[in-house]
Design a protein around this motif. Structure first.
Motif, PDB file in Angstrom:
ATOM      1  N   UNK A  44       0.821  -1.215   0.000  1.00  0.00           N
ATOM      2  CA  UNK A  44       0.000   0.000   0.000  1.00  0.00           C
ATOM      3  C   UNK A  44       0.854   1.263   0.000  1.00  0.00           C
ATOM      4  N   UNK A  45       1.978   1.263   0.685  1.00  0.00           N
ATOM      5  CA  UNK A  45       2.866   2.430   0.693  1.00  0.00           C
ATOM      6  C   UNK A  45       3.420   2.684  -0.703  1.00  0.00           C
ATOM      7  N   UNK A  46       3.807   1.619  -1.395  1.00  0.00           N
ATOM      8  CA  UNK A  46       4.327   1.767  -2.759  1.00  0.00           C
ATOM      9  C   UNK A  46       3.227   2.234  -3.702  1.00  0.00           C
ATOM     10  N   UNK A  47       2.041   1.646  -3.580  1.00  0.00           N
ATOM     11  CA  UNK A  47       0.926   2.045  -4.440  1.00  0.00           C
ATOM     12  C   UNK A  47       0.572   3.509  -4.204  1.00  0.00           C
ATOM     13  N   UNK A  48       0.590   3.954  -2.950  1.00  0.00           N
ATOM     14  CA  UNK A  48       0.267   5.336  -2.631  1.00  0.00           C
ATOM     15  C   UNK A  48       1.286   6.300  -3.254  1.00  0.00           C
ATOM     16  N   UNK A  49       2.559   5.943  -3.227  1.00  0.00           N
ATOM     17  CA  UNK A  49       3.588   6.781  -3.874  1.00  0.00           C
ATOM     18  C   UNK A  49       3.358   6.850  -5.375  1.00  0.00           C
ATOM     19  N   UNK A  50       2.974   5.721  -5.981  1.00  0.00           N
ATOM     20  CA  UNK A  50       2.650   5.706  -7.413  1.00  0.00           C
ATOM     21  C   UNK A  50       1.450   6.618  -7.684  1.00  0.00           C
ATOM     22  N   UNK A  51       0.450   6.539  -6.833  1.00  0.00           N
ATOM     23  CA  UNK A  51      -0.755   7.351  -6.998  1.00  0.00           C
ATOM     24  C   UNK A  51      -0.437   8.842  -6.857  1.00  0.00           C
ATOM     25  N   UNK A  52       0.368   9.207  -5.862  1.00  0.00           N
ATOM     26  CA  UNK A  52       0.751  10.601  -5.648  1.00  0.00           C
ATOM     27  C   UNK A  52       1.613  11.134  -6.787  1.00  0.00           C
ATOM     28  N   UNK A  53       2.299  10.247  -7.497  1.00  0.00           N
ATOM     29  CA  UNK A  53       3.146  10.659  -8.631  1.00  0.00           C
ATOM     30  C   UNK A  53       2.316  10.901  -9.887  1.00  0.00           C
ATOM     31  N   UNK A  54       1.007  10.788  -9.781  1.00  0.00           N
ATOM     32  CA  UNK A  54       0.150  11.039 -10.936  1.00  0.00           C
ATOM     33  C   UNK A  54      -0.288   9.774 -11.657  1.00  0.00           C
ATOM     34  N   UNK A  55      -0.084   8.637 -11.037  1.00  0.00           N
ATOM     35  CA  UNK A  55      -0.476   7.336 -11.590  1.00  0.00           C
ATOM     36  C   UNK A  55       0.100   7.092 -12.995  1.00  0.00           C
ATOM     37  N   UNK A  56       1.435   7.214 -13.134  1.00  0.00           N
ATOM     38  CA  UNK A  56       2.033   6.978 -14.449  1.00  0.00           C
ATOM     39  C   UNK A  56       1.885   5.516 -14.865  1.00  0.00           C
ATOM     40  N   UNK A  57       1.825   5.305 -16.166  1.00  0.00           N
ATOM     41  CA  UNK A  57       1.699   3.950 -16.704  1.00  0.00           C
ATOM     42  C   UNK A  57       2.822   3.726 -17.708  1.00  0.00           C
ATOM     43  N   UNK A  58       3.569   2.665 -17.505  1.00  0.00           N
ATOM     44  CA  UNK A  58       4.660   2.325 -18.424  1.00  0.00           C
ATOM     45  C   UNK A  58       4.082   1.810 -19.732  1.00  0.00           C
ATOM     46  N   UNK A  59       4.736   2.180 -20.823  1.00  0.00           N
ATOM     47  CA  UNK A  59       4.283   1.756 -22.140  1.00  0.00           C
ATOM     48  C   UNK A  59       5.017   0.514 -22.634  1.00  0.00           C
ATOM     49  N   UNK A  60       6.038   0.127 -21.904  1.00  0.00           N
ATOM     50  CA  UNK A  60       6.816  -1.059 -22.275  1.00  0.00           C
ATOM     51  C   UNK A  60       7.478  -1.602 -21.012  1.00  0.00           C
ATOM     52  N   UNK A  61       8.369  -2.546 -21.179  1.00  0.00           N
ATOM     53  CA  UNK A  61       9.084  -3.146 -20.060  1.00  0.00           C
ATOM     54  C   UNK A  61       9.906  -2.090 -19.331  1.00  0.00           C
ATOM     55  N   UNK A  62       9.961  -2.191 -18.001  1.00  0.00           N
ATOM     56  CA  UNK A  62      10.726  -1.236 -17.193  1.00  0.00           C
ATOM     57  C   UNK A  62      11.813  -1.952 -16.393  1.00  0.00           C
ATOM     58  N   UNK A  63      12.912  -1.230 -16.169  1.00  0.00           N
ATOM     59  CA  UNK A  63      13.974  -1.720 -15.287  1.00  0.00           C
ATOM     60  C   UNK A  63      13.821  -0.994 -13.963  1.00  0.00           C
TER      61      UNK A  63
END
Length: 134
Positions: A44-63
């Motif tokens: 939940x802490x990681x998801x919340x940071x993702x949400x606060x960052x504007x909910x970015x979505x990767x378009x391909x594989x990420x490192x």
């Protein structure tokens, strides 16, 4: 399973998650319910940071490159095991559809130690889109 679509220019994101990953260490002798609570808190802490960052979505594989800021170092394999729930919270139905090798490549895990991080440990994850075969 679908392959990620081609991209023109890779993007990168930095997520700072204020948790101590040592709580999730497999070396800790915890009741299974306590272990599940810690896993949920980390996801939940990681998801919340993702949400606060504007909910970015990767378009391909990420490192994913992970830096642990703590008062003490951990052994490398313990550190890898401890960030599993954080990566799940960031990469399952969030930044990427799932955390399979199709979408996530594990990069480096580094550790920074010092007295400043003893009371306020954090995990910094840098996610960078990969241009593999594009």
């Amino acid at each position: 399973m679908t392959n990620p679509p081609p991209i023109a220019k890779p993007q990168s994101w930095i997520f700072t998650i204020p948790i101590d990953v040592a709580e999730a260490s497999p070396n800790r002798n915890l009741h299974h319910m306590a272990r599940a609570r810690i896993a949920r808190v980390h996801r939940e802490a990681a998801w919340l940071c993702w949400h606060k960052a504007g909910r970015p979505v990767a378009r391909c594989r990420v490192r994913l490159d992970v830096t642990l800021y703590r008062g003490r170092t951990m052994d490398e394999f313990n550190a890898l095991a401890c960030v599993k729930h954080v990566i799940d919270g960031l990469c399952v139905k969030a930044l990427t559809p799932d955390d399979s090798p199709t979408w996530v490549a594990h990069g480096t895990i580094t550790q920074q130690t010092g007295p400043d991080y003893h009371r306020a440990p954090v995990v910094v994850i840098t996610a960078t889109e990969l241009m593999e075969g594009r």
